[in-house]
Scaffold this motif. Sequence first.
Motif, PDB file in Angstrom:
ATOM      1  N   GLY A 190      -2.393  11.245  -0.553  1.00 48.61           N
ATOM      2  CA  GLY A 190      -3.827  11.186  -0.441  1.00 48.61           C
ATOM      3  C   GLY A 190      -4.399  12.398  -0.607  1.00 48.61           C
ATOM      4  O   GLY A 190      -5.736  12.691  -0.891  1.00 48.61           O
ATOM      5  N   LEU A 191      -3.947  13.625  -0.333  1.00 45.78           N
ATOM      6  CA  LEU A 191      -4.325  15.027  -0.639  1.00 45.78           C
ATOM      7  C   LEU A 191      -4.058  15.441  -1.734  1.00 45.78           C
ATOM      8  O   LEU A 191      -4.927  16.397  -2.395  1.00 45.78           O
ATOM      9  CB  LEU A 191      -3.741  15.931   0.371  1.00 45.78           C
ATOM     10  CG  LEU A 191      -4.199  15.723   2.006  1.00 45.78           C
ATOM     11  CD1 LEU A 191      -3.344  16.645   2.762  1.00 45.78           C
ATOM     12  CD2 LEU A 191      -5.655  15.804   2.176  1.00 45.78           C
ATOM     13  N   ALA A 192      -3.331  15.063  -2.797  1.00 42.04           N
ATOM     14  CA  ALA A 192      -3.031  15.553  -4.015  1.00 42.04           C
ATOM     15  C   ALA A 192      -3.299  14.285  -5.070  1.00 42.04           C
ATOM     16  O   ALA A 192      -2.691  13.388  -5.461  1.00 42.04           O
ATOM     17  CB  ALA A 192      -1.730  15.936  -4.218  1.00 42.04           C
ATOM     18  N   ALA A 226      11.323  14.631   0.656  1.00 37.81           N
ATOM     19  CA  ALA A 226      11.384  13.291  -0.261  1.00 37.81           C
ATOM     20  C   ALA A 226      12.928  13.169  -0.661  1.00 37.81           C
ATOM     21  O   ALA A 226      13.036  12.142  -0.936  1.00 37.81           O
ATOM     22  CB  ALA A 226      10.168  13.736  -1.191  1.00 37.81           C
ATOM     23  N   THR A 227      13.512  14.343  -1.082  1.00 35.41           N
ATOM     24  CA  THR A 227      14.760  14.224  -1.760  1.00 35.41           C
ATOM     25  C   THR A 227      15.655  13.709  -0.629  1.00 35.41           C
ATOM     26  O   THR A 227      16.899  13.143  -0.918  1.00 35.41           O
ATOM     27  CB  THR A 227      15.118  15.490  -2.184  1.00 35.41           C
ATOM     28  OG1 THR A 227      15.091  16.498  -1.576  1.00 35.41           O
ATOM     29  CG2 THR A 227      14.104  15.722  -3.508  1.00 35.41           C
ATOM     30  N   ILE A 231       7.360   8.424  10.479  1.00 31.90           N
ATOM     31  CA  ILE A 231       6.775   9.709  10.412  1.00 31.90           C
ATOM     32  C   ILE A 231       6.872  10.175   8.868  1.00 31.90           C
ATOM     33  O   ILE A 231       6.105  10.742   8.543  1.00 31.90           O
ATOM     34  CB  ILE A 231       7.290  10.576  11.594  1.00 31.90           C
ATOM     35  CG1 ILE A 231       6.824  10.135  12.793  1.00 31.90           C
ATOM     36  CG2 ILE A 231       6.858  12.222  11.177  1.00 31.90           C
ATOM     37  CD1 ILE A 231       7.721  11.256  13.997  1.00 31.90           C
ATOM     38  N   ALA A 232       8.058  10.195   8.582  1.00 32.83           N
ATOM     39  CA  ALA A 232       8.380  10.629   7.183  1.00 32.83           C
ATOM     40  C   ALA A 232       7.759   9.903   5.931  1.00 32.83           C
ATOM     41  O   ALA A 232       6.813  10.316   5.120  1.00 32.83           O
ATOM     42  CB  ALA A 232       9.759  10.530   6.655  1.00 32.83           C
ATOM     43  N   SER A 233       7.452   8.612   6.275  1.00 33.99           N
ATOM     44  CA  SER A 233       6.653   7.723   5.399  1.00 33.99           C
ATOM     45  C   SER A 233       5.129   8.228   5.443  1.00 33.99           C
ATOM     46  O   SER A 233       4.447   8.181   4.443  1.00 33.99           O
ATOM     47  CB  SER A 233       6.792   6.368   5.629  1.00 33.99           C
ATOM     48  OG  SER A 233       5.994   5.585   4.678  1.00 33.99           O
ATOM     49  N   LEU A 234       4.712   8.545   6.751  1.00 34.99           N
ATOM     50  CA  LEU A 234       3.586   8.802   6.923  1.00 34.99           C
ATOM     51  C   LEU A 234       3.065  10.099   6.252  1.00 34.99           C
ATOM     52  O   LEU A 234       2.073  10.281   5.758  1.00 34.99           O
ATOM     53  CB  LEU A 234       3.128   8.727   8.407  1.00 34.99           C
ATOM     54  CG  LEU A 234       1.739   9.218   8.896  1.00 34.99           C
ATOM     55  CD1 LEU A 234       0.533   8.240   8.445  1.00 34.99           C
ATOM     56  CD2 LEU A 234       1.757   9.490  10.318  1.00 34.99           C
ATOM     57  N   VAL A 247       0.849  -1.307   0.015  1.00 33.12           N
ATOM     58  CA  VAL A 247       0.059   0.058   0.090  1.00 33.12           C
ATOM     59  C   VAL A 247       0.908   1.274   0.029  1.00 33.12           C
ATOM     60  O   VAL A 247       0.603   2.243  -0.980  1.00 33.12           O
ATOM     61  CB  VAL A 247      -0.873   0.110   1.121  1.00 33.12           C
ATOM     62  CG1 VAL A 247      -1.689   1.388   1.296  1.00 33.12           C
ATOM     63  CG2 VAL A 247      -1.874  -1.145   1.119  1.00 33.12           C
ATOM     64  N   SER A 248       2.036   1.154   0.773  1.00 27.64           N
ATOM     65  CA  SER A 248       2.813   2.496   0.990  1.00 27.64           C
ATOM     66  C   SER A 248       3.671   2.406  -0.186  1.00 27.64           C
ATOM     67  O   SER A 248       4.101   3.720  -0.808  1.00 27.64           O
ATOM     68  CB  SER A 248       3.540   2.330   2.320  1.00 27.64           C
ATOM     69  OG  SER A 248       4.611   3.448   2.208  1.00 27.64           O
TER      70      SER A 248
END
Length: 282
Positions: free
Chosen positions: A90-92, A119-120, A80-83, A23-24
Amino acid sequence: MNVAGKRMLVVALVAVVGMAFRVSWNALRDIATAIGADGAAATLYPFVVDGLMALALVAALVLTGDARLFALRVLAGYTIASLALNYVHGLAPALHGGAVGWGRLAANNWANWPLVLLATSLPVGSIYFGSDLVAKVLHHRPPIEPTAQESVQIDVNRSMVEQGEPAIEEATRPPALQPVPVDVLEVVDPIAVRVPVAAAEVPRSRRATGRVPESARSARPVRTAEELLSEARSITEAWPVEDLTGERIRKALRTSPAKARVLRETLKGERAANAAAEAVAG
């Protein structure tokens, strides 16, 4: 829990983690594509983020102390970063189809720049933190636990107070000294009491071996010729003439052979004179 139950628990955990990763993986792949990664890089990007989470979890189970705390912090940070990236995905909705432009994870710049930086930076952080965790695990030395026999020996060597048991003072207390009556002290002679102790302390004299030096010998009184002759007369008075030899006189008087010969001749001469006088008188 028995062995079979533990195996089933591990299998269930692996299944849940695998499905959660799937899923992730979809969200993180779209995020990687949005920040400029190609197809292969976007496919490997989820393994960089969620894979380090699994590595940090295993390291936290192996390490102890500060190293374990460091592994837990890495696990919490990447979780936390993955979340956050899954939340942005999910928002975009535009990220799902790849219609968003490169370098855009949010409409506003104040939100986009931190998200792009996050992300980078995750792949670079995976290299650093992953290498550090592997090094800590390889250099980890687990504490040596005492065996059951050593534990029993330690308990045996510990005192009763250290083991939490009350100490038995009556069994180890020395007997009280009873006062000695005064009349007994008056009867006992202190000199008689000290003599056996002194005799026991005096070392036993060694038996003399070999010839005693002249300086250690006791001085023997020197007898004159008259004293020797008088002593010889009294000793040999009952001897027959045949027994008047120099050797026997020397042994009887404990004198020198020369003096013994002189005494022999003197005694024989006296006996001869006495025999002649008795013959004339008879």
